[in-house]
Design a protein around this motif. Structure first.
Motif, PDB file in Angstrom:
ATOM      1  N   LEU A  16     -23.409  24.346  25.776  1.00 28.50           N
ATOM      2  CA  LEU A  16     -24.659  23.888  25.179  1.00 28.50           C
ATOM      3  C   LEU A  16     -25.306  22.844  26.075  1.00 28.50           C
ATOM      4  O   LEU A  16     -24.651  21.897  26.500  1.00 28.50           O
ATOM      5  N   GLN A  17     -26.563  23.026  26.351  1.00 29.33           N
ATOM      6  CA  GLN A  17     -27.315  22.039  27.124  1.00 29.33           C
ATOM      7  C   GLN A  17     -28.045  21.146  26.127  1.00 29.33           C
ATOM      8  O   GLN A  17     -29.141  21.462  25.681  1.00 29.33           O
ATOM      9  N   LEU A  18     -27.397  20.043  25.760  1.00 32.81           N
ATOM     10  CA  LEU A  18     -27.961  19.137  24.760  1.00 32.81           C
ATOM     11  C   LEU A  18     -28.880  18.122  25.420  1.00 32.81           C
ATOM     12  O   LEU A  18     -28.646  17.689  26.551  1.00 32.81           O
ATOM     13  N   SER A  19     -29.891  17.705  24.685  1.00 36.56           N
ATOM     14  CA  SER A  19     -30.765  16.649  25.184  1.00 36.56           C
ATOM     15  C   SER A  19     -29.980  15.342  25.234  1.00 36.56           C
ATOM     16  O   SER A  19     -28.982  15.171  24.525  1.00 36.56           O
ATOM     17  N   ALA A  20     -30.445  14.419  26.056  1.00 41.57           N
ATOM     18  CA  ALA A  20     -29.782  13.112  26.159  1.00 41.57           C
ATOM     19  C   ALA A  20     -29.797  12.396  24.808  1.00 41.57           C
ATOM     20  O   ALA A  20     -28.812  11.769  24.416  1.00 41.57           O
ATOM     21  N   GLU A  21     -30.906  12.521  24.071  1.00 39.21           N
ATOM     22  CA  GLU A  21     -31.009  11.893  22.754  1.00 39.21           C
ATOM     23  C   GLU A  21     -29.984  12.483  21.785  1.00 39.21           C
ATOM     24  O   GLU A  21     -29.313  11.753  21.062  1.00 39.21           O
ATOM     25  N   ALA A  22     -29.856  13.817  21.797  1.00 34.79           N
ATOM     26  CA  ALA A  22     -28.892  14.470  20.897  1.00 34.79           C
ATOM     27  C   ALA A  22     -27.468  14.049  21.249  1.00 34.79           C
ATOM     28  O   ALA A  22     -26.678  13.745  20.352  1.00 34.79           O
ATOM     29  N   ARG A  23     -27.121  14.022  22.535  1.00 37.14           N
ATOM     30  CA  ARG A  23     -25.773  13.600  22.947  1.00 37.14           C
ATOM     31  C   ARG A  23     -25.486  12.185  22.474  1.00 37.14           C
ATOM     32  O   ARG A  23     -24.412  11.894  21.940  1.00 37.14           O
ATOM     33  N   SER A  24     -26.442  11.306  22.670  1.00 33.68           N
ATOM     34  CA  SER A  24     -26.265   9.913  22.265  1.00 33.68           C
ATOM     35  C   SER A  24     -26.116   9.792  20.754  1.00 33.68           C
ATOM     36  O   SER A  24     -25.216   9.094  20.269  1.00 33.68           O
TER      37      SER A  24
END
Length: 123
Positions: A16-24
C-alpha cells in the motif's frame, strides 16, 4: 512494562502506498491505544491485529485489562480524557470508523476501520 504484546499481522500484505498524513495518523492512533493500555488497563496482554480487506485497512487492539464503564468519548474514569477523543478524531479524519467494546473486568477491544481510498498517496 510487563505487558505481553502479541502481533497478528498477515504473512502476505499488499504493498500500500499510503500518504504521509495517513501513515502518521495510523501510527499515532496505535500509539495512543497502546498508551491507554499501559496507563489505564492494568492488562497483562494486548493483541494488535492488522488486516487488509478489499476496501479497508482493519486495525484491532484487544487487551485483557480491567475495561471500563463509560461512554466511548469519555475516559475510563468518566473524566473526558483526550486519548479516546483524539483516537476518534483521527479515525474520522481518515473517513474511518472506531468501535469500542469494553466491560468492567473483561478488557477492551478497539476496532479501527479505515477506507483504503482515503489512505493512498496521490500519484
Amino acid at each position: 512494562t510487563q505487558i505481553r504484546l502479541q502481533l497478528d499481522f498477515p504473512e502476505h500484505f499488499p504493498n500500500l502506498q499510503l500518504s504521509a498524513e495517513a501513515r502518521s495518523d495510523i501510527a499515532m492512533m496505535i500509539r495512543e491505544a497502546l498508551h491507554n493500555v499501559v496507563k489505564h488497563a492494568e492488562a497483562s496482554e494486548v493483541r494488535c491485529k492488522l488486516e487488509c480487506q478489499r476496501q479497508s485497512l482493519e486495525i484491532t487492539l484487544e487487551d485483557d485489562g480491567r475495561g471500563f464503564e463509560s461512554k466511548p468519548a469519555e475516559g475510563p474514569n468518566g473524566n473526558g480524557g483526550n486519548g479516546l477523543r483524539n483516537l476518534r478524531a483521527r479515525t474520522l479524519g481518515l473517513g474511518g470508523q472506531l468501535k469500542i467494546d469494553t466491560h468492567p473486568g473483561r478488557g477492551t477491544t478497539l476496532k479501527i476501520s479505515l477506507p483504503l481510498a482515503r489512505l493512498r498517496a496521490a500519484d
